[in-house]
Design an enzyme around this catalytic site. Structure first.
Site, mmCIF file in Angstrom:
data_model
loop_
_atom_site.group_PDB
_atom_site.id
_atom_site.type_symbol
_atom_site.label_atom_id
_atom_site.label_comp_id
_atom_site.label_asym_id
_atom_site.label_seq_id
_atom_site.Cartn_x
_atom_site.Cartn_y
_atom_site.Cartn_z
ATOM 1 N N GLY A 16 0.820 -1.208 0.000
ATOM 2 C CA GLY A 16 0.000 0.000 0.000
ATOM 3 C C GLY A 16 0.849 1.251 0.000
ATOM 4 O O GLY A 16 2.061 1.215 0.241
ATOM 5 N N GLU A 43 5.122 -11.130 5.542
ATOM 6 C CA GLU A 43 4.374 -12.036 4.673
ATOM 7 C C GLU A 43 4.680 -11.746 3.206
ATOM 8 O O GLU A 43 4.866 -12.645 2.407
ATOM 9 C CB GLU A 43 2.870 -11.949 4.954
ATOM 10 C CG GLU A 43 2.283 -10.572 4.896
ATOM 11 C CD GLU A 43 0.849 -10.522 5.401
ATOM 12 O OE1 GLU A 43 0.438 -11.440 6.127
ATOM 13 O OE2 GLU A 43 0.142 -9.559 5.050
#
Length: 431
Positions: free
Chosen positions: A217, A238
């Site tokens: 993001g 992740e």
């Protein structure tokens, strides 16, 4: 039989590989660019011959023809997390949704709570010992490999071979399809002045020697842009993306100060550029592991100074985060947000940041609210929240009373909405 002989005996066209399927099968597909486009295109073309096939994935990045709502009885998408390809279907009801945290998906597959009849995955070329690497998405796919009746790999020379628990042997494979198209590249999000302001607040609170989990993001990437001058950062995350790659190139990331797997970056899926995928190729600094390893709060939290940075859509005065829906309307999913918030809370010196712009719709709507919109899916709870950051400052909520939380949250809201929020807090007896 030699590994090459086994390989050749299992090599088929994508059209023939679809013959591995049976009506009612549940197909597990990796995250993002780990999805095999040649196989899923072939499935889309033949979808009318099947009944009640499910294709399960945490983040679809291409909208294949099987997403057609008119043929959902033949092949239906099942989302663990909505993205641009699956969101409209989820909102309309033609795409199913399984609520879950990322770390739980492999466990649910292992326990049979989520089926795994077939695996479709991108894979690296086979090595001399007969192994392929599912480097783009080890995630929950490795758990599915252990359970599936049929494993079908799309072998592509542009997929990197990486270290870690992400390898499948040719003897386990039912069918192999070859492709050579470039791996899909996903560029960095657009960063504006609001994202930069939030990023600076967070970057200023990250110490040298911290281990980072960085989500996708504009705000997480705005943080990354301001970390190039830091020293001895580590990665336990992740997603590995281009933002992390820029920190490696700047020398900020060394992984030397990590307590858990020192010297190694750990991730479960990749999403970025060709340059990133080439960097991953047999890189001894990087290991790709399943999500029940990378996202396990106990394991990740063994790193001192673990920092997690994740975004939300809306947050109330107690700190409850509605990160995955607009009211009752699904938008994304839980992903690994709670996994890493809890991991950072366990970590000695850890800090979890929930970041969001203070407003939406050109400053006409506050994202900080007295109570979440009715029907909103609560992602991170009031019990787990720690730091909340907007362009107007930082609220630290962990250990604070409800009254103190309301005061902190109002202080980082847009000034135009602070009086309204104060009145809302009084109605709730928070002030």
């Amino acid at each position: 039989m030699s590994f090459q002989t086994q390989y050749q005996s299992k090599r088929v066209t994508a059209e023939n590989a679809i013959d591995q399927l049976r009506n009612g099968d549940f197909i597990v597909v990796p995250t993002g660019v780990g999805e095999p486009p040649t196989l899923l295109t072939a499935l889309s073309a033949q979808r009318h011959r099947f009944h009640d096939i499910k294709v399960a994935q945490i983040l679809a990045v291409r909208k294949f023809d099987y997403f057609d709502p008119d043929t959902a009885d033949h092949v239906r998408h099942v989302a663990f997390f909505f993205g641009s390809a699956s969101r409209a279907g989820g909102q309309q009801g033609s795409v199913d949704f399984i609520p879950c945290s990322f770390s739980d998906i492999p466990v649910m597959i292992q326990r049979g709570q989520i089926p795994a009849d077939v695996v479709f995955s991108m894979a690296s070329p086979m090595d001399e010992k007969g192994f392929f690497s599912l480097s783009l998405g080890a995630d929950y796919t490795m758990a599915a490999v252990a359970k599936a009746r049929a494993i079908v790999l799309e072998v592509n020379p542009n997929v990197p071979f990486t270290h870690g628990n992400c390898h499948v042997h040719v003897s386990q494979v039912s069918a192999l399809v070859e492709s050579s198209e470039p791996v899909l590249e996903v560029g960095l999000p657009k960063i504006g002045p609001v994202q930069q302001a939030i990023g600076k607040y967070v970057a200023d609170m990250i110490d040298d020697g911290s281990t980072l989990q960085i989500g996708y993001g504009g705000i997480p990437d705005a943080v990354v842009m301001q970390l190039a001058g830091k020293h001895d950062l580590g990665i336990h995350t992740e997603m590995i993306g281009d933002g992390i790659l820029t920190l490696i190139e700047s020398g900020a990331i060394t992984n030397r100060k990590k307590n858990y797997l020192p010297g190694k970056m750990v991730a479960t899926f990749a999403l970025g550029s060709k340059k990133l995928y080439q960097f991953m190729e047999r890189n001894p600094m990087l290991e790709m592991h399943p999500a029940d390893f990378t996202n396990d709060p106990y394991l990740a939290g063994q790193n001192d100074k673990l920092v997690s940075i994740n975004a939300t859509l809306q947050i109330d005065l107690l700190g409850q985060c509605g990160s995955e829906s607009l009211g009752p309307m699904p938008y994304s999913g839980s992903g690994g947000q709670v996994d890493f918030v809890r991991a950072a809370n366990r970590s000695q010196g850890g800090k979890s940041f929930i970041v969001l712009p203070a407003t939406a719709k050109n400053d006409t709507l506050t994202r900080i609210v007295p109570t979440l919109t009715p029907g909103a899916h609560v992602t991170t709870s009031k019990n787990d929240i720690n730091y909340v950051v907007t362009e107007f400052g930082v609220a630290q909520l962990r250990g604070k009373s409800a009254r103190q939380r309301a005061q902190e949250m109002i202080a980082i809201a847009h000034p135009d909405f602070r009086a309204e929020l104060t009145e809302g807090a009084r109605r709730l007896n928070l002030l």
